[in-house]
Design a protein around this motif. Structure first.
Motif, PDB file in Angstrom:
ATOM      1  N   SER A 116       0.835  -1.192   0.000  1.00  0.00           N
ATOM      2  CA  SER A 116       0.000   0.000   0.000  1.00  0.00           C
ATOM      3  C   SER A 116       0.868   1.239   0.000  1.00  0.00           C
ATOM      4  O   SER A 116       2.039   1.205   0.398  1.00  0.00           O
ATOM      5  CB  SER A 116      -0.936   0.019   1.214  1.00  0.00           C
ATOM      6  N   ILE A 117       0.276   2.329  -0.461  1.00  0.00           N
ATOM      7  CA  ILE A 117       0.900   3.645  -0.397  1.00  0.00           C
ATOM      8  C   ILE A 117      -0.214   4.646  -0.166  1.00  0.00           C
ATOM      9  O   ILE A 117      -1.345   4.459  -0.633  1.00  0.00           O
ATOM     10  CB  ILE A 117       1.687   3.964  -1.689  1.00  0.00           C
ATOM     11  N   SER A 118       0.073   5.684   0.576  1.00  0.00           N
ATOM     12  CA  SER A 118      -0.952   6.684   0.851  1.00  0.00           C
ATOM     13  C   SER A 118      -0.349   8.073   0.784  1.00  0.00           C
ATOM     14  O   SER A 118       0.794   8.283   1.195  1.00  0.00           O
ATOM     15  CB  SER A 118      -1.582   6.466   2.231  1.00  0.00           C
ATOM     16  N   GLY A 119      -1.129   9.003   0.224  1.00  0.00           N
ATOM     17  CA  GLY A 119      -0.769  10.414   0.279  1.00  0.00           C
ATOM     18  C   GLY A 119      -0.058  10.982  -0.925  1.00  0.00           C
ATOM     19  O   GLY A 119       0.236  12.183  -0.938  1.00  0.00           O
ATOM     20  N   ILE A 120       0.242  10.208  -1.965  1.00  0.00           N
ATOM     21  CA  ILE A 120       0.950  10.770  -3.110  1.00  0.00           C
ATOM     22  C   ILE A 120      -0.017  11.575  -3.968  1.00  0.00           C
ATOM     23  O   ILE A 120      -1.236  11.413  -3.908  1.00  0.00           O
ATOM     24  CB  ILE A 120       1.651   9.683  -3.955  1.00  0.00           C
ATOM     25  N   LEU A 121       0.540  12.463  -4.786  1.00  0.00           N
ATOM     26  CA  LEU A 121      -0.254  13.337  -5.638  1.00  0.00           C
ATOM     27  C   LEU A 121      -0.217  12.857  -7.085  1.00  0.00           C
ATOM     28  O   LEU A 121       0.760  12.266  -7.538  1.00  0.00           O
ATOM     29  CB  LEU A 121       0.261  14.775  -5.571  1.00  0.00           C
ATOM     30  N   ALA A 122      -1.295  13.157  -7.801  1.00  0.00           N
ATOM     31  CA  ALA A 122      -1.391  12.869  -9.227  1.00  0.00           C
ATOM     32  C   ALA A 122      -1.699  14.166  -9.962  1.00  0.00           C
ATOM     33  O   ALA A 122      -2.268  15.109  -9.392  1.00  0.00           O
ATOM     34  CB  ALA A 122      -2.488  11.833  -9.499  1.00  0.00           C
ATOM     35  N   ARG A 123      -1.313  14.219 -11.223  1.00  0.00           N
ATOM     36  CA  ARG A 123      -1.635  15.394 -12.029  1.00  0.00           C
ATOM     37  C   ARG A 123      -3.157  15.536 -12.119  1.00  0.00           C
ATOM     38  O   ARG A 123      -3.872  14.547 -12.148  1.00  0.00           O
ATOM     39  CB  ARG A 123      -1.027  15.259 -13.421  1.00  0.00           C
ATOM     40  N   GLY A 124      -3.612  16.787 -12.177  1.00  0.00           N
ATOM     41  CA  GLY A 124      -5.042  17.030 -12.202  1.00  0.00           C
ATOM     42  C   GLY A 124      -5.622  17.345 -10.836  1.00  0.00           C
ATOM     43  O   GLY A 124      -6.826  17.239 -10.642  1.00  0.00           O
ATOM     44  N   ARG A 125      -4.739  17.695  -9.880  1.00  0.00           N
ATOM     45  CA  ARG A 125      -5.191  18.088  -8.529  1.00  0.00           C
ATOM     46  C   ARG A 125      -5.884  16.929  -7.818  1.00  0.00           C
ATOM     47  O   ARG A 125      -6.897  17.096  -7.150  1.00  0.00           O
ATOM     48  CB  ARG A 125      -6.100  19.322  -8.621  1.00  0.00           C
ATOM     49  N   ILE A 126      -5.300  15.742  -7.968  1.00  0.00           N
ATOM     50  CA  ILE A 126      -5.834  14.545  -7.317  1.00  0.00           C
ATOM     51  C   ILE A 126      -4.828  14.055  -6.278  1.00  0.00           C
ATOM     52  O   ILE A 126      -3.632  13.933  -6.565  1.00  0.00           O
ATOM     53  CB  ILE A 126      -6.103  13.432  -8.344  1.00  0.00           C
ATOM     54  N   THR A 127      -5.322  13.784  -5.085  1.00  0.00           N
ATOM     55  CA  THR A 127      -4.516  13.126  -4.050  1.00  0.00           C
ATOM     56  C   THR A 127      -4.945  11.667  -3.967  1.00  0.00           C
ATOM     57  O   THR A 127      -6.142  11.374  -3.848  1.00  0.00           O
ATOM     58  CB  THR A 127      -4.716  13.788  -2.681  1.00  0.00           C
ATOM     59  N   ILE A 128      -3.974  10.776  -4.073  1.00  0.00           N
ATOM     60  CA  ILE A 128      -4.267   9.359  -3.869  1.00  0.00           C
ATOM     61  C   ILE A 128      -4.129   9.112  -2.377  1.00  0.00           C
ATOM     62  O   ILE A 128      -3.052   8.785  -1.865  1.00  0.00           O
ATOM     63  CB  ILE A 128      -3.322   8.483  -4.711  1.00  0.00           C
ATOM     64  N   ALA A 129      -5.235   9.332  -1.683  1.00  0.00           N
ATOM     65  CA  ALA A 129      -5.210   9.256  -0.227  1.00  0.00           C
ATOM     66  C   ALA A 129      -4.809   7.868   0.246  1.00  0.00           C
ATOM     67  O   ALA A 129      -4.162   7.712   1.288  1.00  0.00           O
ATOM     68  CB  ALA A 129      -6.577   9.646   0.335  1.00  0.00           C
ATOM     69  N   SER A 130      -5.193   6.850  -0.530  1.00  0.00           N
ATOM     70  CA  SER A 130      -4.755   5.488  -0.220  1.00  0.00           C
ATOM     71  C   SER A 130      -4.840   4.647  -1.484  1.00  0.00           C
ATOM     72  O   SER A 130      -5.707   4.871  -2.339  1.00  0.00           O
ATOM     73  CB  SER A 130      -5.607   4.861   0.892  1.00  0.00           C
ATOM     74  N   LEU A 131      -3.929   3.718  -1.596  1.00  0.00           N
ATOM     75  CA  LEU A 131      -3.923   2.732  -2.679  1.00  0.00           C
ATOM     76  C   LEU A 131      -3.342   1.455  -2.091  1.00  0.00           C
ATOM     77  O   LEU A 131      -2.195   1.432  -1.641  1.00  0.00           O
ATOM     78  CB  LEU A 131      -3.084   3.212  -3.863  1.00  0.00           C
ATOM     79  N   ALA A 132      -4.146   0.401  -2.059  1.00  0.00           N
ATOM     80  CA  ALA A 132      -3.712  -0.874  -1.484  1.00  0.00           C
ATOM     81  C   ALA A 132      -4.000  -1.984  -2.474  1.00  0.00           C
ATOM     82  O   ALA A 132      -5.029  -1.960  -3.164  1.00  0.00           O
ATOM     83  CB  ALA A 132      -4.426  -1.142  -0.159  1.00  0.00           C
ATOM     84  N   TRP A 133      -3.086  -2.941  -2.550  1.00  0.00           N
ATOM     85  CA  TRP A 133      -3.266  -4.043  -3.486  1.00  0.00           C
ATOM     86  C   TRP A 133      -2.909  -5.364  -2.820  1.00  0.00           C
ATOM     87  O   TRP A 133      -2.020  -5.445  -1.973  1.00  0.00           O
ATOM     88  CB  TRP A 133      -2.423  -3.836  -4.741  1.00  0.00           C
ATOM     89  N   ASP A 134      -3.646  -6.381  -3.191  1.00  0.00           N
ATOM     90  CA  ASP A 134      -3.430  -7.738  -2.687  1.00  0.00           C
ATOM     91  C   ASP A 134      -3.692  -8.677  -3.860  1.00  0.00           C
ATOM     92  O   ASP A 134      -4.812  -9.130  -4.068  1.00  0.00           O
ATOM     93  CB  ASP A 134      -4.373  -8.025  -1.519  1.00  0.00           C
ATOM     94  N   TYR A 135      -2.681  -8.946  -4.640  1.00  0.00           N
ATOM     95  CA  TYR A 135      -2.864  -9.778  -5.830  1.00  0.00           C
ATOM     96  C   TYR A 135      -3.233 -11.215  -5.472  1.00  0.00           C
ATOM     97  O   TYR A 135      -4.108 -11.802  -6.124  1.00  0.00           O
ATOM     98  CB  TYR A 135      -1.617  -9.710  -6.718  1.00  0.00           C
ATOM     99  N   PRO A 136      -2.613 -11.823  -4.462  1.00  0.00           N
ATOM    100  CA  PRO A 136      -3.063 -13.173  -4.092  1.00  0.00           C
ATOM    101  C   PRO A 136      -4.517 -13.187  -3.607  1.00  0.00           C
ATOM    102  O   PRO A 136      -5.209 -14.205  -3.748  1.00  0.00           O
ATOM    103  CB  PRO A 136      -2.087 -13.575  -2.977  1.00  0.00           C
ATOM    104  N   GLY A 137      -5.001 -12.087  -3.039  1.00  0.00           N
ATOM    105  CA  GLY A 137      -6.375 -12.009  -2.587  1.00  0.00           C
ATOM    106  C   GLY A 137      -7.335 -11.492  -3.639  1.00  0.00           C
ATOM    107  O   GLY A 137      -8.554 -11.510  -3.435  1.00  0.00           O
ATOM    108  N   GLY A 138      -6.800 -10.989  -4.763  1.00  0.00           N
ATOM    109  CA  GLY A 138      -7.637 -10.523  -5.862  1.00  0.00           C
ATOM    110  C   GLY A 138      -8.327  -9.196  -5.614  1.00  0.00           C
ATOM    111  O   GLY A 138      -9.448  -8.986  -6.089  1.00  0.00           O
ATOM    112  N   THR A 139      -7.666  -8.259  -4.924  1.00  0.00           N
ATOM    113  CA  THR A 139      -8.299  -6.965  -4.645  1.00  0.00           C
ATOM    114  C   THR A 139      -7.313  -5.809  -4.802  1.00  0.00           C
ATOM    115  O   THR A 139      -6.118  -5.946  -4.513  1.00  0.00           O
ATOM    116  CB  THR A 139      -8.870  -6.901  -3.217  1.00  0.00           C
TER     117      THR A 139
END
Length: 662
Positions: free
Chosen positions: A438-461
């Motif tokens: 997971s990662i939280s708090g990074i910025l994206a172009r277009g004035r978007i904050t990715i407040a959280s991004l979490a991934w679990d490929y073995p769990g499929g989510t």
């Protein structure tokens, strides 16, 4: 310490990562570094610490000025390269992750430094080139003033550098939407860059613009370096877009638009553009004749020499900096750029961290996450990181240098979330080794904050929380290569479809001002097997050993000592064979060639030493250094190199052979 802790703590804690470090987080940095070098792996806990240390290093070295080559740490009256601002890669990398890493206010030192130099750079443009606008020296001290360090004009008057620095002015606007900054700082700076181009370029008989003389960074001096026109295209495109948005420079905009129509097209190495005599040029020492291999050319001109082993990736600027290239809009040049990237990473033998960062940024854009992992693993295994986790410029702690401290977070940000105006791709280049995180708090172009991004490929989510400063429509891409994907945005299930023609999948959605939840489910993906170095200390035999060259026996290839090597007799048709002691799963093989490399050879695997399966074949090679064969699915006890043809008059010579598997 309290004021320091309050200011730095608030900045530092805006972003958090979890790459699956688990119980290893209890290990000391020294223990994790020792494991990385001993096992030639990258522990997830070490990557977490490196990421955090990189952000802290850049934060600490940013203030009234941006980080220089050594940041605020030195300890010498004569530091390498005078501890200056080198702007043909290093300064850019140092600030590359500041905005996406949610510290945009720290860019003020960078902008102030660049703007302070503009009056002096105008003088340089006028006196040295007879042009309006600005000409930036490749290196400068903290006053921003123009100075010439030696007689080599091309090293310190590279006409594309000012424009590359302008990338960060306009990109700051793209992230923040700050129209005041755009009007009063970005547009005036880009206009100065454009004025120089207008006066600098000459025209061919058909009206096509020509940049002469032109320099592809630190490698060659001739006409029409690809990077010159790639940077200029970004400058003029952004300048036109920004001026139209603000309603300014109405008389100049049509002139700049017309200039864009006169640019020479990027050129690819084909049968029509190679094989002839190189045209008149300056200082192309060390270049090799181009071959019709479909790669993007370093110079826009038929029969120009090429520099595949060089540490700079200048012709790939439109791939990893300006994002001009895409498989949808520019499919032929995109393919040529990927081929040039592949040729570069197979050819470069130097260990500069800035090369590994630029290559990793290319890999992120190309969706090649495992390449990123290989580069980061190489840095950890080859002793690039000090105990402070500040990187060095070369392997083995050679030259304290911090530009990779800005580069590593930028690489990871781009691998986890690629953004462009009206576009957000989730996990476009996730390394297979990071199956959960997971990662939280990074910025994206277009004035978007990715407040959280979490991934679990073995769990499929995959889950994300996006915070948009405005209501806007975006193309939201799901991670590539997944089956059975279901996408829910803001609680509503979306119909996933093609976004363009190059296989990207997702949906166009309207993000409201505020927070939006994104949920993705898919068929679980089994994590890749953990690969270990299984060849250390293996029994090794060879067809011959050149004993007159000293202690160069075949066992030297598996001692994990980069200063020892095996050398064969001075003859073709040799072999080297490793016995792994038992049948193993083989997933990757790496070879570190000495200058006396192999032109043609094959890599074979066998369970019994009699029946062999070829897992890799190389023909026409001339490069020394590391050669990597990842993604193998072989099984065997024996690994054999069948060395058919030498690339030099000497024997075959290898520093190391590394076999990975389980």
């Amino acid at each position: 310490m309290r004021p320091h802790a309050a200011v730095h703590g608030e900045l530092y804690n805006r972003v958090r990562v979890d790459f699956g470090g688990g119980a290893d987080r209890a290990l000391t940095t020294d223990e994790l570094l020792a494991r990385a070098q001993r096992e030639r792996t990258l522990p997830a806990a070490l990557l977490e610490k490196v990421y955090d240390a990189c952000r802290y290093t850049v934060m600490s070295a940013s203030g009234d000025l941006p980080p220089n080559l050594q940041g605020i740490w030195n300890g010498s009256w004569s530091p390498p390269w005078h501890s200056d601002y080198s702007a043909d890669a290093n300064l850019q990398l140092a600030v590359d992750s500041i905005v996406s890493g949610n510290m945009p206010e720290l860019m003020e030192g960078f902008f102030s430094l660049i703007e302070s130099g503009v009056p002096s750079w105008r003088e340089g443009a006028a006196k040295l080139a007879g042009c309006r606008g600005i000409l930036y020296p490749a290196r400068m001290q903290d006053q921003g003033t123009y100075f010439q360090q030696n007689h080599d004009w091309q090293w310190f008057n590279q006409v594309s550098i000012a424009g590359w620095l302008g990338h960060y002015f306009y990109d700051y606007y793209r992230y923040t939407g700050d129209l005041d900054f755009l009007r009063h700082r970005a547009i005036p700076y880009l206009k100065d860059c454009a004025l120089f181009y207008e006066d600098w370029w000459t025209a061919d008989a058909d009206g096509t613009l020509r940049s002469t003389p032109s320099f592809s960074y630190e490698s060659a001096f001739a006409d029409n370096a690809t990077i010159d026109f790639a940077v200029a295209k970004e400058v003029l495109t952004n300048l036109v877009e920004g001026c139209r948005l603000l309603g300014v420079e109405k008389e100049s905009v049509p002139r700049w638009e017309k200039l864009l129509t006169r640019f020479p097209a990027y050129m690819v190495n084909t049968a029509d553009t190679t094989g002839g005599t190189p045209p008149p040029n300056w200082l192309m020492d060390g270049g090799v004749p181009a071959v019709a291999d479909g790669t993007l050319k370093e110079f826009i001109g038929a029969n120009m020499l090429e520099f595949p082993p060089h540490r700079h990736l200048s012709p790939l600027y439109p791939l990893f900096v300006s994002n001009e290239l895409s498989p949808e809009q520019t499919p032929q040049i995109w393919t040529a750029a990927e081929k040039a990237y592949e040729k570069k990473i197979r050819s470069v033998t130097e260990s500069e961290s800035h090369y590994r960062m630029q290559a990793s940024l290319c890999a992120a854009r190309l969706g090649r996450g495992d390449d990123i992992w290989n580069f980061l693993t190489l840095m950890a295994a080859n002793n690039v990181f000090h105990t402070s986790l500040v990187p060095s410029h070369y392997d083995d702690l050679n030259v304290f240098n911090i530009d990779a401290s800005g580069g590593i977070p930028a690489v990871l940000h781009n691998a986890l979330a690629f953004s462009a105006p009206g576009r957000l791709d989730l996990l476009p280049a996730l390394p297979g080794a990071l199956a959960t995180g997971s990662i939280s708090g990074i910025l994206a172009r277009g004035r978007i904050t990715i407040a959280s991004l979490a991934w679990d490929y073995p769990g499929g989510t995959v889950t994300a929380r996006l915070e948009s400063a405005i209501r806007q429509s975006v193309e939201l891409s799901v991670p590539p290569g997944l089956d059975g994907t279901v996408l829910t945005v803001g609680g509503r299930r979306q119909r996933i479809g093609a976004l363009g023609t190059a296989g990207r999948q997702g949906v166009r959605v309207t993000l409201p001002k505020g927070a939006t939840a994104v949920e993705i489910t898919f068929t679980p993906v089994a994590p890749p097997p953990v690969a270990h170095l299984i060849s250390f200390g293996a029994a090794v035999t060879a067809s011959s050993t050149r004993t007159t060259d000293g202690d160069v026996g075949p066992e030297k290839t598996v001692d994990s000592d980069s200063t020892t090597r095996w050398t064969s007799d001075y003859a073709d048709n040799q072999w080297l064979q490793l016995d792994l002691g038992a049948v193993r799963s083989v997933t990757e093989i790496k070879l570190d060639w000495e200058t006396a490399t192999a032109r043609d050879f094959a890599v074979d695997v066998s369970a019994d030493g009699h029946t062999w399966t070829t897992v890799a074949t190389v023909t026409g090679n001339s490069a020394a250094g590391w050669m990597d064969f990842p993604g193998l699915s072989a099984t065997g006890r024996y690994v054999r190199l069948d060395l058919t043809t030498r690339a030099t008059s000497y024997g075959f010579s290898l520093w190391d052979v590394e076999v990975y598997g389980s």
